[in-house]
Design a protein around this motif. Structure first.
Motif, short mmCIF file in Angstrom:
data_model
loop_
_atom_site.label_atom_id
_atom_site.label_comp_id
_atom_site.label_asym_id
_atom_site.label_seq_id
_atom_site.Cartn_x
_atom_site.Cartn_y
_atom_site.Cartn_z
N ALA A 56 8.93 11.32 8.64
CA ALA A 56 9.60 10.39 7.87
C ALA A 56 8.99 10.31 6.42
N TYR A 57 7.82 10.60 5.98
CA TYR A 57 7.27 10.94 4.82
C TYR A 57 6.35 12.39 4.61
N PRO A 58 7.07 13.25 4.46
CA PRO A 58 6.28 14.55 4.34
C PRO A 58 5.90 14.76 2.75
N LEU A 59 4.95 13.98 2.57
CA LEU A 59 4.49 13.82 1.04
C LEU A 59 3.22 14.59 0.70
N THR A 60 2.96 15.01 -0.27
CA THR A 60 1.67 15.82 -0.53
C THR A 60 0.36 14.93 -0.61
N GLY A 61 0.56 13.80 -0.51
CA GLY A 61 -0.70 12.92 -0.76
C GLY A 61 -1.05 12.44 0.67
N GLY A 62 -0.50 13.07 1.67
CA GLY A 62 -0.92 12.69 2.91
C GLY A 62 -0.93 11.42 3.51
N GLU A 63 -2.12 10.82 4.30
CA GLU A 63 -2.23 9.83 4.93
C GLU A 63 -1.91 8.39 4.02
N TYR A 64 -2.31 8.57 2.85
CA TYR A 64 -2.30 7.19 2.06
C TYR A 64 -0.89 7.08 1.68
N THR A 65 -0.20 8.02 1.24
CA THR A 65 1.23 7.92 0.81
C THR A 65 2.06 7.34 2.00
N ILE A 66 1.64 7.65 3.36
CA ILE A 66 2.42 7.02 4.59
C ILE A 66 1.73 5.65 4.72
N ILE A 67 0.52 5.38 4.83
CA ILE A 67 0.04 3.94 5.18
C ILE A 67 0.40 3.04 3.96
N GLY A 68 0.37 3.48 2.74
CA GLY A 68 0.83 2.60 1.66
C GLY A 68 2.55 2.25 1.76
N ARG A 69 3.13 2.94 2.34
CA ARG A 69 4.57 2.96 2.23
C ARG A 69 4.86 1.99 3.31
N ILE A 70 4.18 2.02 4.69
CA ILE A 70 4.34 1.30 5.93
C ILE A 70 3.72 -0.18 5.72
N LEU A 71 2.32 0.04 5.40
CA LEU A 71 1.53 -1.21 5.54
C LEU A 71 1.04 -1.98 4.21
N GLY A 72 1.62 -1.30 3.19
CA GLY A 72 1.54 -2.05 1.96
C GLY A 72 0.74 -1.29 0.90
N PRO A 73 0.47 -1.60 -0.29
CA PRO A 73 -0.36 -1.05 -1.21
C PRO A 73 -1.68 -1.06 -1.06
N LEU A 74 -2.39 -2.29 -0.76
CA LEU A 74 -3.63 -2.50 -0.40
C LEU A 74 -4.27 -1.46 0.50
N PRO A 75 -3.79 -1.34 1.88
CA PRO A 75 -4.03 -0.39 2.80
C PRO A 75 -4.19 0.89 2.45
#
Length: 452
Positions: free
Chosen positions: A74-93
């Motif tokens: 869903a999110y093949p982005l170069t930032g890795g884990e934080y770009t995924i977690i931030g988009r799903i769980l919110g900016p703070l996580p």
């Protein structure tokens, strides 16, 4: 805070095919280093029960690979884990994940690089470990600036030598069997010769899980891999499968052939006992090359994490402008690569025990956050556009969370590394949360950049 137009226009070069990405990911995992460095510790805890520890760790790896594959699809982005977690769980996580992963990767580069001096010490007695580590990091940073396809070739060559060392180790073990395979299956014994209990096997499993780690790093190359939404998931699953085979087979061979399970570094002793000093020296050199190869691969990951954070305008504007530069010819984040190299090279001169304490349990937190993210993505539909869906959902994330809870328990009862590491991880997360609330959020909404 919005990203600048310059950063919006910055693009990494999409020059990798799935196979090239797989080579870099396997190099970051570095199966040979895991077998020769982590393997003796697992065997020293569970004896021949280490076979089951590696099998159980592989099961946990499958669960986490499913999680990584679905999220990266869903999110093949170069930032890795934080770009995924931030988009799903919110900016703070997402911000917490960014800081924790960034600190961990910069430190891990130093931890791994320090191993080069240890294994090169066989050829060059008295070689200063910190100096060897710092030079390794510096050279890796220079190599990582070049075209990503060249890096895939370089890491692929070193990876072939690494696999050859594991093949030699497997052959040595198979040709000198001391106990039947059925003993590993039905009558595992501890290093002292007593029966290996489930508790010992489970304790060793908590360590073996880290031995397989790294397959999820494929997502960092999502913006440089062709057909990323489909291929990154495939790379993750193939990387885990190859890693399990590359580690479990030689570990099994060692367990079948080891004359003494209580003799310290069992893996090294099997090589020395049956093959002699010259072969042991050659394998030590191969392990040193494997470690250097891993430093190159992890440097590539860390540089892309830094670049992505700058693109998302995480830092003060001058820092974002510097780290967001793309090399005009190679299409790589050269400034972020050099920054990662300078910091990690300096960290090679920090006390190694401190480095181990800081990095010891951060992976568990990130794994747990990804499990929460894949569940959240299914519930709110934010991962619905991905092309890969894990089978038997939600078995994988729920089972992985149970396993991670046990790993946290084993860390909590370890007063040397585990418990201090949990405390340091909690401190990093607390400091990151305060930084987000008091600094980042005051500058405006932290907007994660979408390159496409």
């Amino acid at each position: 805070m919005s990203t600048s137009q310059t950063h919006q226009q910055a693009r990494l070069k999409r020059g990798l095919r799935a196979f090239g990405t797989l080579l870099i990911v396997l190099s970051a995992i570095t199966p040979a280093s895991s077998v020769f460095i982590i393997g003796p510790g697992v065997i020293g805890t569970a004896g021949t029960g280490a076979f089951w520890s590696y099998v159980l760790a592989a099961v946990v790896g499958v669960f986490m690979a499913f999680v990584y594959a679905e999220l990266s699809s869903a999110y093949p982005l170069t930032g890795g884990e934080y770009t995924i977690i931030g988009r799903i769980l919110g900016p703070l996580p997402g911000f917490l994940a960014l800081i924790l992963v960034l600190v961990t990767q910069l430190l891990i580069l130093a931890v791994i690089a320090l191993g080069v001096g240890t294994y090169l010490g066989v050829l060059f007695p008295g070689l200063p470990g910190p100096l060897a580590g710092a030079v390794t990091v510096a050279l890796a940073a220079v190599v990582a600036i070049f075209d990503i396809r060249l890096n895939a070739v370089v890491t692929g060559v070193f990876l072939a030598l690494e696999m050859l060392a594991l093949l030699v180790l497997s052959g040595i073990g198979v040709l000198n069997i001391e106990r039947p395979f059925t003993d590993l299956l039905t009558r595992p014994v501890a290093p002292d010769g007593s029966a290996a209990t489930f508790g010992l096997i489970a304790l060793a499993t908590a360590v073996a899980i880290f031995s397989y780690n790294g397959y999820g790093s494929a997502v960092y190359f999502g913006e440089e891999t062709q057909g990323a939404r489909r291929n990154i998931a495939r790379v993750i699953l193939w990387a885990l499968a190859i890693t399990v085979a590359a580690e479990l087979i030689p570990i099994t061979a060692v367990l079948l052939s080891a004359p003494d399970l209580a003799g310290g570094n069992v893996v090294r002793e099997v090589v020395t006992t049956y093959a002699g000093g010259p072969v042991a020296t050659m394998i030590s050199l191969a392990v040193a090359l494997a470690i250097a190869n891993a430093v190159i691969a992890i440097m590539l990951l860390t540089a892309r994490l830094l670049f992505s954070s700058a693109r998302d305008a995480t830092w003060p504007r001058p820092v974002n402008a510097l780290l967001g530069h793309i090399h005009p010819h190679f299409g790589t984040p050269w400034a972020a690569t050099l920054a990662a190299g300078v910091v990690s090279a300096a960290l090679c001169f920090v006390n190694e025990r401190f480095l181990l304490v800081v990095t010891g349990t951060s992976l568990v937190v990130i794994y747990a956050a990804l499990c929460a993210a894949v569940i959240g993505g299914r519930r709110n539909g934010s991962t619905g556009h991905g092309v890969y869906r894990m089978p038997l959902y939600p078995v994988a994330p729920v089972a992985a969370l149970v396993a991670l809870a046990y790993v946290i328990y084993t860390s909590a009862i370890d007063p040397v590394i585990g418990r201090p590491s949990l405390i340091v991880t909690a401190a990093i997360l607390t400091a990151a949360a305060l930084a987000y609330l008091l600094l980042v959020r005051r500058r405006g909404a932290w907007t994660l950049h979408d390159p496409e």
